[in-house]
Enzyme design. Structure first.
Site, mmCIF file in Angstrom:
data_model
loop_
_atom_site.group_PDB
_atom_site.id
_atom_site.type_symbol
_atom_site.label_atom_id
_atom_site.label_comp_id
_atom_site.label_asym_id
_atom_site.label_seq_id
_atom_site.Cartn_x
_atom_site.Cartn_y
_atom_site.Cartn_z
ATOM 1 N N HIS A 61 -10.374 61.316 -13.032
ATOM 2 C CA HIS A 61 -9.041 60.767 -12.804
ATOM 3 C C HIS A 61 -8.570 59.991 -14.027
ATOM 4 O O HIS A 61 -9.377 59.446 -14.768
ATOM 5 C CB HIS A 61 -8.946 59.913 -11.540
ATOM 6 C CG HIS A 61 -9.777 58.651 -11.451
ATOM 7 N ND1 HIS A 61 -11.136 58.611 -11.593
ATOM 8 C CD2 HIS A 61 -9.411 57.367 -11.191
ATOM 9 C CE1 HIS A 61 -11.578 57.380 -11.403
ATOM 10 N NE2 HIS A 61 -10.550 56.596 -11.177
ATOM 11 N N GLU A 68 -15.941 56.011 -15.123
ATOM 12 C CA GLU A 68 -16.636 55.319 -14.020
ATOM 13 C C GLU A 68 -17.921 56.064 -13.621
ATOM 14 O O GLU A 68 -18.850 55.471 -13.073
ATOM 15 C CB GLU A 68 -15.712 55.194 -12.790
ATOM 16 C CG GLU A 68 -14.576 54.199 -12.992
ATOM 17 C CD GLU A 68 -13.634 54.079 -11.781
ATOM 18 O OE1 GLU A 68 -12.893 53.103 -11.739
ATOM 19 O OE2 GLU A 68 -13.630 54.966 -10.893
ATOM 20 N N HIS A 110 -12.364 45.778 -11.042
ATOM 21 C CA HIS A 110 -11.143 46.222 -11.711
ATOM 22 C C HIS A 110 -10.292 45.001 -12.076
ATOM 23 O O HIS A 110 -9.234 44.782 -11.487
ATOM 24 C CB HIS A 110 -10.351 47.158 -10.802
ATOM 25 C CG HIS A 110 -11.081 48.400 -10.403
ATOM 26 N ND1 HIS A 110 -12.079 48.412 -9.452
ATOM 27 C CD2 HIS A 110 -10.969 49.686 -10.836
ATOM 28 C CE1 HIS A 110 -12.529 49.641 -9.311
ATOM 29 N NE2 HIS A 110 -11.884 50.438 -10.137
ATOM 30 N N HIS A 130 -14.522 55.736 -5.337
ATOM 31 C CA HIS A 130 -13.773 54.693 -4.639
ATOM 32 C C HIS A 130 -12.316 54.918 -4.988
ATOM 33 O O HIS A 130 -12.021 55.302 -6.104
ATOM 34 C CB HIS A 130 -14.208 53.303 -5.114
ATOM 35 C CG HIS A 130 -13.933 53.038 -6.566
ATOM 36 N ND1 HIS A 130 -14.864 52.569 -7.439
ATOM 37 C CD2 HIS A 130 -12.803 53.192 -7.316
ATOM 38 C CE1 HIS A 130 -14.346 52.435 -8.646
ATOM 39 N NE2 HIS A 130 -13.097 52.809 -8.612
HETATM 40 C C1 DHB Z 1 -7.177 54.966 -8.230
HETATM 41 C C2 DHB Z 1 -8.497 55.242 -8.541
HETATM 42 C C3 DHB Z 1 -9.352 54.249 -9.000
HETATM 43 O O1 DHB Z 1 -10.646 54.451 -9.363
HETATM 44 C C4 DHB Z 1 -8.898 52.962 -9.105
HETATM 45 O O2 DHB Z 1 -9.770 52.022 -9.472
HETATM 46 C C5 DHB Z 1 -7.569 52.655 -8.815
HETATM 47 C C6 DHB Z 1 -6.723 53.670 -8.379
HETATM 48 C C7 DHB Z 1 -6.246 56.019 -7.733
HETATM 49 O O3 DHB Z 1 -6.614 57.193 -7.690
HETATM 50 O O4 DHB Z 1 -5.141 55.686 -7.335
HETATM 51 FE FE FE Z 2 -11.656 52.631 -10.136
#
Ligand code: DHB
Ligand code: FE
Length: 280
Positions: A193, A240, A59, A12
């Site tokens: 990420h 995650e 979140h 996501h």
């Molecule tokens: C991003 C990715 C995420 O999983 C999230 O919760 C918020 C931002 C991103 O890549 O910007």
């Molecule tokens: Fe996220």
């Protein structure tokens, strides 16, 4: 009896929701990403489940530092999209399945997993972006959804092993529900990420693809990977990915049929991974 027919895995990213909502899907940056979901949208239309059990993380939207449930099951009749700072996404209200959700809560809690029961909750991009990726822009979601929220934001977070075992308990719960329902289980979030600190922007393609291989072929082995490896290799938000092990744990012990596999970088700060596995 109810049965789990397939599992879907997808990242996501809030910017994906914004790209859809603001009509940017045709832009060069986004086109390759959305193309990876063309198969999936058609597949979902052709294989419409009666219920989606959607494992996601909140979140700091519905929950905050004031209250941090490790595992929370939505037993409400409906969930409205949350305002994450730019107004709620213009997507349909999520219709729940209180009856099946309550049955799963009963079964899983008696199976020694302590779930938090949620009777009222707004849902953020963690839940609405996977739905948008799989369904496109629709006036209503194709079926009721049971939101299942996992804490992967505030430490301590649950281990991959616990998530995998929880998936097994969810499978047993679904299979003991006395109605002929086709249930899909979705694991969302990830892949690599990191949004903060000196390593912000970290992506690890090799590790992500190995994760996808092992999720398909060796989920029990993958479940043993400690959380510190996720953080080191896939970044602080890569954790995650433990949610994918819940969905995988709910699948049959037989090797699944891989219907679709997709991996793409970049989408905002995140490596996007996507799998559809069918039960055999
Ligand atoms: C991003 C990715 C995420 O999983 C999230 O919760 C918020 C931002 C991103 O890549 O910007
Ligand atoms: Fe996220």
């Amino acid at each position: 009896m109810a049965k789990i027919t397939a599992s879907v895995y997808t990242s996501h990213v809030p910017a994906i929701g914004a790209a859809l909502d603001l009509g940017k899907t045709g832009e060069a940056y986004w086109q390759p990403l959305f193309k990876g979901y063309d198969y999936s949208k058609q597949w979902l239309k052709d294989n419409k489940p009666d219920v989606i059990f959607l494992v996601f993380n909140d979140h700091a939207t519905a929950f905050s530092l004031e209250m941090i449930p490790t595992f929370a099951i939505g037993t409400a009749a409906a969930y409205t999209p949350a305002d994450e700072g730019w107004g709620p996404r213009p997507v349909p209200t999520v219709i729940g399945h209180p009856e099946l959700a309550s049955h799963i809560a009963q079964s899983v809690i008696q199976d020694d997993f302590d779930l938090t029961i949620v009777n009222k909750m707004e849902v953020d991009h963690g839940l609405t972006v996977p739905l948008s990726l799989m369904c496109g822009q629709v006036h209503e979601w194709p079926c009721p959804v049971i939101p299942f929220a996992v804490n992967v934001v505030q430490y301590p977070v649950p281990s991959g092993q616990r998530c995998f075992k929880l998936g097994r308990a969810i499978r047993k719960a679904v299979q003991s529900y006395d109605r002929d329902l086709k249930v899909q289980i979705w694991g969302t979030g990830g892949m690599s990420h990191q949004l903060q600190g000196p390593r912000a922007g970290l992506i690890n393609k090799e590790w992500d693809n190995r994760f996808l291989d092992r999720l398909i072929e060796d989920p029990a082995g993958l479940a043993k990977v400690p959380h510190i490896e996720y953080v080191r290799e896939a970044g602080s938000e890569g954790i995650e990915l433990v949610m994918w092990l819940i969905a995988r744990g709910a699948m049959s012990d037989n090797p699944p049929k891989v219907l679709h596999r997709f991996y793409h970088v970049p989408a905002s700060n995140t490596a996007v991974g996507h799998l559809i596995l069918e039960n055999t």
